[in-house]
Write a protein that holds these residues in place. Sequence first.
Motif, PDB file in Angstrom:
ATOM      1  N   LEU A  73     -18.745  60.876  29.108  1.00 46.06           N
ATOM      2  CA  LEU A  73     -19.258  61.238  27.790  1.00 46.06           C
ATOM      3  C   LEU A  73     -19.459  59.987  26.929  1.00 46.06           C
ATOM      4  O   LEU A  73     -20.464  59.866  26.225  1.00 46.06           O
ATOM      5  CB  LEU A  73     -18.309  62.216  27.107  1.00 46.06           C
ATOM      6  N   GLY A  74     -18.514  59.054  26.992  1.00 47.76           N
ATOM      7  CA  GLY A  74     -18.676  57.792  26.273  1.00 47.76           C
ATOM      8  C   GLY A  74     -19.886  57.015  26.756  1.00 47.76           C
ATOM      9  O   GLY A  74     -20.619  56.418  25.959  1.00 47.76           O
ATOM     10  N   SER A  75     -20.126  57.016  28.048  1.00 48.06           N
ATOM     11  CA  SER A  75     -21.303  56.339  28.598  1.00 48.06           C
ATOM     12  C   SER A  75     -22.591  56.982  28.112  1.00 48.06           C
ATOM     13  O   SER A  75     -23.572  56.290  27.825  1.00 48.06           O
ATOM     14  CB  SER A  75     -21.266  56.366  30.126  1.00 48.06           C
ATOM     15  N   ILE A  76     -22.600  58.295  28.014  1.00 49.62           N
ATOM     16  CA  ILE A  76     -23.782  58.998  27.498  1.00 49.62           C
ATOM     17  C   ILE A  76     -24.034  58.598  26.048  1.00 49.62           C
ATOM     18  O   ILE A  76     -25.168  58.307  25.662  1.00 49.62           O
ATOM     19  CB  ILE A  76     -23.611  60.525  27.628  1.00 49.62           C
ATOM     20  N   VAL A  77     -22.971  58.563  25.248  1.00 54.13           N
ATOM     21  CA  VAL A  77     -23.117  58.207  23.830  1.00 54.13           C
ATOM     22  C   VAL A  77     -23.679  56.801  23.690  1.00 54.13           C
ATOM     23  O   VAL A  77     -24.638  56.560  22.936  1.00 54.13           O
ATOM     24  CB  VAL A  77     -21.769  58.344  23.093  1.00 54.13           C
ATOM     25  N   PHE A  78     -23.107  55.832  24.411  1.00 56.07           N
ATOM     26  CA  PHE A  78     -23.576  54.455  24.286  1.00 56.07           C
ATOM     27  C   PHE A  78     -24.979  54.265  24.840  1.00 56.07           C
ATOM     28  O   PHE A  78     -25.755  53.473  24.304  1.00 56.07           O
ATOM     29  CB  PHE A  78     -22.603  53.491  24.960  1.00 56.07           C
ATOM     30  N   SER A  79     -25.347  54.978  25.882  1.00 54.37           N
ATOM     31  CA  SER A  79     -26.698  54.837  26.415  1.00 54.37           C
ATOM     32  C   SER A  79     -27.730  55.464  25.484  1.00 54.37           C
ATOM     33  O   SER A  79     -28.816  54.897  25.286  1.00 54.37           O
ATOM     34  CB  SER A  79     -26.800  55.441  27.812  1.00 54.37           C
ATOM     35  N   VAL A  80     -27.404  56.607  24.880  1.00 53.37           N
ATOM     36  CA  VAL A  80     -28.330  57.209  23.912  1.00 53.37           C
ATOM     37  C   VAL A  80     -28.459  56.314  22.691  1.00 53.37           C
ATOM     38  O   VAL A  80     -29.566  56.091  22.180  1.00 53.37           O
ATOM     39  CB  VAL A  80     -27.863  58.634  23.519  1.00 53.37           C
ATOM     40  N   TRP A  81     -27.338  55.751  22.242  1.00 55.82           N
ATOM     41  CA  TRP A  81     -27.355  54.855  21.093  1.00 55.82           C
ATOM     42  C   TRP A  81     -28.188  53.607  21.399  1.00 55.82           C
ATOM     43  O   TRP A  81     -28.969  53.137  20.566  1.00 55.82           O
ATOM     44  CB  TRP A  81     -25.936  54.467  20.728  1.00 55.82           C
ATOM     45  N   SER A  82     -28.074  53.072  22.608  1.00 52.44           N
ATOM     46  CA  SER A  82     -28.875  51.911  23.005  1.00 52.44           C
ATOM     47  C   SER A  82     -30.358  52.261  23.054  1.00 52.44           C
ATOM     48  O   SER A  82     -31.206  51.465  22.623  1.00 52.44           O
ATOM     49  CB  SER A  82     -28.433  51.400  24.370  1.00 52.44           C
ATOM     50  N   CYS A  83     -30.683  53.436  23.564  1.00 55.93           N
ATOM     51  CA  CYS A  83     -32.088  53.856  23.617  1.00 55.93           C
ATOM     52  C   CYS A  83     -32.663  54.023  22.208  1.00 55.93           C
ATOM     53  O   CYS A  83     -33.803  53.642  21.952  1.00 55.93           O
ATOM     54  CB  CYS A  83     -32.220  55.157  24.396  1.00 55.93           C
ATOM     55  N   LEU A  84     -31.875  54.571  21.296  1.00 57.70           N
ATOM     56  CA  LEU A  84     -32.345  54.723  19.925  1.00 57.70           C
ATOM     57  C   LEU A  84     -32.530  53.371  19.243  1.00 57.70           C
ATOM     58  O   LEU A  84     -33.476  53.193  18.457  1.00 57.70           O
ATOM     59  CB  LEU A  84     -31.373  55.590  19.117  1.00 57.70           C
ATOM     60  N   LYS A  85     -31.665  52.411  19.559  1.00 54.36           N
ATOM     61  CA  LYS A  85     -31.834  51.069  19.003  1.00 54.36           C
ATOM     62  C   LYS A  85     -33.075  50.382  19.550  1.00 54.36           C
ATOM     63  O   LYS A  85     -33.717  49.600  18.865  1.00 54.36           O
ATOM     64  CB  LYS A  85     -30.596  50.217  19.276  1.00 54.36           C
ATOM     65  N   LEU A  86     -33.418  50.682  20.797  1.00 55.13           N
ATOM     66  CA  LEU A  86     -34.614  50.104  21.388  1.00 55.13           C
ATOM     67  C   LEU A  86     -35.882  50.679  20.783  1.00 55.13           C
ATOM     68  O   LEU A  86     -36.920  49.998  20.701  1.00 55.13           O
ATOM     69  CB  LEU A  86     -34.624  50.313  22.897  1.00 55.13           C
ATOM     70  N   ILE A  87     -35.819  51.924  20.370  1.00 59.13           N
ATOM     71  CA  ILE A  87     -36.992  52.572  19.768  1.00 59.13           C
ATOM     72  C   ILE A  87     -37.175  52.001  18.396  1.00 59.13           C
ATOM     73  O   ILE A  87     -38.200  51.648  17.938  1.00 59.13           O
ATOM     74  CB  ILE A  87     -36.808  54.099  19.715  1.00 59.13           C
TER      75      ILE A  87
END
Length: 87
Positions: A73-87
């Motif tokens: 779950l932590g990995s999902i949160v950080f990966s979604v957060w990274s994707c949003l930062k990339l956008i």
Amino acid sequence: FNNRQRAHLNFVEFIASNVTLILIGGIFFPMASAYLGFGIATARLLYTIGYILGGSSQPLRMMGALGNDICFLGSIVFSVWSCLKLI
């Protein structure tokens, strides 16, 4: 033999998604992703040992599954957060 084979196949089923999420999350959160990766590896080891020793009702297996789910779950949160930062 059946418990060992099932534990191995369960690991193989989840490794691709775990590694992908850790790599994506590691773009902006490298240390947190590394800690989550270590947590997943440790939890999967507990899960495997518990499943081999006592099957699906082993408490060690349940602790490993819970630890894996929390780190996943932590990995999902950080990966979604990274994707949003990339956008």
